[in-house]
Scaffold this active site. Sequence first.
Site, PDB file in Angstrom:
ATOM      1  CG  ASP A  56      -1.711   1.429   1.208  1.00 29.76           C
ATOM      2  OD1 ASP A  56      -2.472   1.345   0.449  1.00 29.76           O
ATOM      3  OD2 ASP A  56      -1.509   1.913   2.412  1.00 29.76           O
ATOM      4  CD  GLU A 127      -3.476  -2.711  -0.706  1.00 31.35           C
ATOM      5  OE1 GLU A 127      -3.932  -1.338  -0.782  1.00 31.35           O
ATOM      6  OE2 GLU A 127      -3.580  -3.457   0.284  1.00 31.35           O
TER       7      GLU A 127
END
Length: 242
Positions: A56, A127
Site C-alpha cells: 500500500d 498490494e
Amino acid sequence: MSDGSPSLSIRKAMEQCEQILDYQFKDRELLERCLTHTSVAKTRLDSNERLEFLGDAILGLVVCQALFDQFPTQLEGELTRFKSVLVSRNTCTLICERTGIDDLIQVGKGLSQQESIPPSVKAGVIESLIAGLYLDSGMEVARKFIMSELQVEIEKVAVLEQSHNYKSVLQQRVQKSMGETPVYKVTGEQGPDHAKCFKISAVIGSRVFEPAWGNSKKQAEQKAAAKAIEELDQEDEAQGHA
C-alpha cells in the site's frame, strides 16, 4: 503454506501469476506468501497481510510521483484528489479482476465456497504482489507493474477531475462497489431569488453524506459529491489499516 514444496494448485497459481506479471520471482516462498490469504495460512505471518501493508505504501509513493511528474501545474489539493481515486481498494480490486489474478488467490474453504471473493481480499493480493516485486527486485520492477496497470486510470481520473466532475467519479465508484446510484437532496436554501445559495447532500441508499453549499444546484451537487468521495476514501483507508 506447506511445510515442503508448494502444492500443485499453488504451484500452478504461481506460474500463472508470473506470466501475468511478466516477471519470474527469485524467492518462490515470497510469491507463495503474496497469493496466500490468512484464511488458509498456518499463521498470519505465513499470509500476505504484512505484505499488504508494505505494498500500500509503495503504491502510494509510485502514484504520487507519477502525478507530480505528469501534472506539473496542479496544486497539492488537486493531486491529493487524483491520488484518492487511484490509491484505493476499488482500483486494486479492478486490477485484480482485469488481470485474472483473482482466480489465483489461495483462500480457505469458507471463502472458496462463496460466489465471489470479497473485494478487500482481491485488493489485498495486488498490494501484496506490489510489495513482493519490490522485495524481490527493487522499486523499478514494482513501479513498472503499477504504471502498466494504472497509467490509463491516471488519464481517466485526470479528465474527470480537471472538469471537476465529481458526480461522475462518485457514480462510477458507487455503482461498481455498492450497486447503487447516488442522488442529491436539497437540505437548505439562502438568499434572494436572484442570488440564491443551495445546501445539498449526496445520498447513497439510506446514507446521507455531509452537505455542501453552492451558488447553484449544479455547483452544490459537485461539492457534495466531492465530500462523499473524501468520506468514502477515509473509510477505505481506515478499513485497510484495521
